[in-house]
Motif scaffolding. Structure first.
Motif, PDB file in Angstrom:
ATOM      1  N   SER A 242       0.813  -1.222   0.000  1.00 45.50           N
ATOM      2  CA  SER A 242       0.000   0.000   0.000  1.00 45.50           C
ATOM      3  C   SER A 242       0.846   1.271   0.000  1.00 45.50           C
ATOM      4  N   ASN A 243       2.175   1.102   0.096  1.00 39.28           N
ATOM      5  CA  ASN A 243       3.118   2.229   0.130  1.00 39.28           C
ATOM      6  C   ASN A 243       2.934   3.101   1.369  1.00 39.28           C
ATOM      7  N   GLU A 244       2.456   2.500   2.443  1.00 41.87           N
ATOM      8  CA  GLU A 244       2.305   3.228   3.704  1.00 41.87           C
ATOM      9  C   GLU A 244       3.588   3.211   4.530  1.00 41.87           C
ATOM     10  N   ALA A 245       4.489   2.303   4.217  1.00 41.03           N
ATOM     11  CA  ALA A 245       5.757   2.204   4.950  1.00 41.03           C
ATOM     12  C   ALA A 245       6.771   1.462   4.086  1.00 41.03           C
ATOM     13  N   PHE A 246       8.027   1.489   4.530  1.00 46.69           N
ATOM     14  CA  PHE A 246       9.123   0.768   3.879  1.00 46.69           C
ATOM     15  C   PHE A 246       9.378   1.252   2.445  1.00 46.69           C
ATOM     16  N   GLN A 247       9.162   2.536   2.206  1.00 45.21           N
ATOM     17  CA  GLN A 247       9.355   3.075   0.856  1.00 45.21           C
ATOM     18  C   GLN A 247      10.800   2.968   0.386  1.00 45.21           C
ATOM     19  N   ASN A 248      11.746   2.982   1.324  1.00 50.16           N
ATOM     20  CA  ASN A 248      13.163   2.979   0.947  1.00 50.16           C
ATOM     21  C   ASN A 248      13.810   1.599   0.997  1.00 50.16           C
ATOM     22  N   VAL A 249      13.068   0.597   1.409  1.00 46.72           N
ATOM     23  CA  VAL A 249      13.660  -0.723   1.655  1.00 46.72           C
ATOM     24  C   VAL A 249      14.122  -1.390   0.360  1.00 46.72           C
ATOM     25  N   GLU A 250      15.343  -1.963   0.426  1.00 49.69           N
ATOM     26  CA  GLU A 250      15.869  -2.804  -0.655  1.00 49.69           C
ATOM     27  C   GLU A 250      15.880  -4.275  -0.246  1.00 49.69           C
ATOM     28  N   ARG A 251      16.276  -4.524   0.994  1.00 50.15           N
ATOM     29  CA  ARG A 251      16.302  -5.880   1.538  1.00 50.15           C
ATOM     30  C   ARG A 251      15.859  -5.846   2.989  1.00 50.15           C
ATOM     31  N   VAL A 334      13.386  -6.048  -2.861  1.00 46.32           N
ATOM     32  CA  VAL A 334      12.720  -5.158  -3.820  1.00 46.32           C
ATOM     33  C   VAL A 334      13.573  -5.098  -5.082  1.00 46.32           C
ATOM     34  N   TRP A 335      12.923  -5.173  -6.248  1.00 46.06           N
ATOM     35  CA  TRP A 335      13.656  -5.338  -7.499  1.00 46.06           C
ATOM     36  C   TRP A 335      13.908  -4.046  -8.264  1.00 46.06           C
ATOM     37  N   ASN A 336      12.980  -3.137  -8.289  1.00 46.19           N
ATOM     38  CA  ASN A 336      13.187  -1.975  -9.167  1.00 46.19           C
ATOM     39  C   ASN A 336      12.728  -0.694  -8.491  1.00 46.19           C
TER      40      ASN A 336
END
Length: 336
Positions: A242-251, A334-336
Motif C-alpha cells: 500500500s506504500n504506507e511504509a518501507f518506501q526505501n527498503v531494498e532488503r 525489492v527489485w526496481n
C-alpha cells in the motif's frame, strides 16, 4: 621491519609517523573496540586473519619487563608488550590467528588516552575508507570519541537501555550502518537514530520486533532472534504493497528466535499466502537471484537465491518485490 613494528614505532617516532603518512599505506579498514577496561584496534583487509591487532590495556601500574615510551606531542606515557593477553586472565592468547601487541596505559590517563590514541590512528591512515567503532554497552559515552570520519557503529553486550543506545548512535553525525547486539530495554522512539540508519542489523530483536521493524525507514535490515507471530510478516507486506511504509527498503530479513519454552507459533507460509495476493516468480520480470551483498560494520548480508520466492507488486507505482517465508525466517527483496 614489519608493518606491526613500524606502526608501534610511530607512537614514539615523529619520523616514522611522517614516513607512514607519506607512503600512503593502504589500510582498507580501521576497526576499534572500546570498553571500560581496554581498547582494541584492528588494521586489516577483509581477511581478518591478516589483521594487525593492538590492545590498549588500562592498568593501575605498568607490568614488569615492558618497554617504556611516550606519545609524541603528548604527556601520555605508554608501555609496550610483545605478548597477547586475554581480557579476563591476562595470559598469552591467539586472536584471529595472531597475538595482540599490548599497549599499557595507566588508569589515571584513561580519559585523555582514548582521544589521543584514536586521533593518532586517524592521522596515521587518513585515507582509510572504513573506520568502524564497536562500543560495549555500559561504557561511559563521554569516553567514546567518534570522529567525523566514522560511518559505522556497533553496540555490543547483553542488554542496553534504549536511551543509552540512542545517545550512542546519535554521537555519529553521518551514521550509515549500525549493528545492535544487546536486547534493548524501553520504547524505541519515532524517528530514532537506530531505525533511520541506511543499513541495520539487530542481533537480539526479541520483544522489540514490532517496534524496530515498523519504525525502520532505511534501505537494508536484518532482525535476528525475533519473538513475534506470523502476523507481523503479513503486516510488513501489506504496508509495503500500500506504500504506507518501507518506501526505501531494498532488503529486509527476519530470523525467528528459537526458545523451547516459547509459546509463539512457528511461521507458516500458507498463512501468509492466504492474506497476501502474490504470484510465482516470473523470469521475464525479475532475475532468479539477488546478487547484491551488503556489509553492515563487519557483518556480511549475503546474496539471495530467489527463484522460488513469491512476487508482489506495489499498487502506487508498480514496483515489484519478492518474499519467502519458512518456519523460522522471512526474506524480502525489492527489485526496481
Amino acid at each position: 621491519m614489519s608493518f606491526t613494528e613500524t606502526t608501534l614505532l610511530s607512537f614514539c617516532s615523529t619520523r616514522t609517523k611522517r614516513m607512514i603518512k607519506s607512503t600512503n599505506w593502504k589500510v582498507p579498514r580501521l576497526y576499534f573496540t572500546i570498553t571500560e577496561k581496554y581498547i582494541s584496534v584492528h588494521l586489516c583487509h577483509d581477511d581478518w586473519l591478516n589483521a594487525l591487532s593492538l590492545m590498549v590495556l588500562y592498568v593501575d601500574q605498568f607490568m614488569e619487563n615492558s618497554e617504556v615510551s611516550k606519545l609524541r606531542n603528548s604527556s601520555l606515557e605508554l608501555r609496550f608488550m610483545k605478548l597477547g593477553f586475554t581480557r579476563e586472565n591476562r595470559i598469552p592468547v591467539e586472536y584471529y590467528g595472531k597475538s595482540y601487541d599490548v599497549i599499557q596505559v595507566l588508569n589515571e590517563f584513561l580519559d585523555d588516552s582514548r582521544h589521543e590514541l584514536y586521533k593518532h590512528f586517524i592521522a596515521l591512515f587518513p585515507n582509510t575508507p572504513k573506520i568502524q567503532l564497536n562500543t560495549e554497552a555500559g561504557t561511559d559515552l563521554r569516553l567514546v570519541p567518534i570522529s567525523k570520519y566514522v560511518r559505522d557503529l556497533k553496540l555490543s553486550g547483553l542488554e542496553a537501555d534504549v536511551d543509552y543506545a540512542e545517545e550512542y548512535f546519535s554521537k555519529c553525525k553521518n551514521l550509515q550502518r549500525a549493528v545492535v547486539e544487546p536486547v534493548l530495554k524501553g520504547e524505541v522512539k519515532e524517528n530514532s537514530k537506530i531505525t533511520s540508519v541506511k543499513r541495520l542489523l539487530c542481533l537480539n530483536t526479541e520483544l522489540q520486533t514490532r517496534s524496530l521493524i515498523f519504525k525502520f525507514n532505511g534501505q537494508v535490515a536484518t532482525f535476528q532472534n525475533c519473538r513475534c507471530n506470523v502476523n507481523v510478516i503479513i503486516d510488513v507486506l501489506k504496508l509495503w504493497i500500500s506504500n504506507e511504509a518501507f518506501q526505501n527498503v531494498e532488503r529486509l530479513s527476519m530470523i525467528r528466535m528459537y526458545c523451547s519454552w516459547d509459546n509463539i507459533p512457528w511461521w507458516t507460509e500458507d498463512v501468509v499466502l492466504q492474506a497476501i495476493e502474490s504470484s510465482p516468480s516470473d523470469p521475464s520480470k525479475r532475475p532468479d537471484n539477488c546478487g547484491k551483498k551488503y556489509e553492515v560494520v563487519s557483518w556480511i548480508i549475503k546474496p539471495l537465491k530467489c527463484a522460488d520466492y513469491r512476487d508482489i507488486t506495489r499498487k502506487t507505482d508498480g514496483k515489484r518485490a519478492s518474499f519467502h517465508v519458512d518456519a523460522s525466517s522471512f526474506r524480502f527483496v525489492v527489485w526496481n
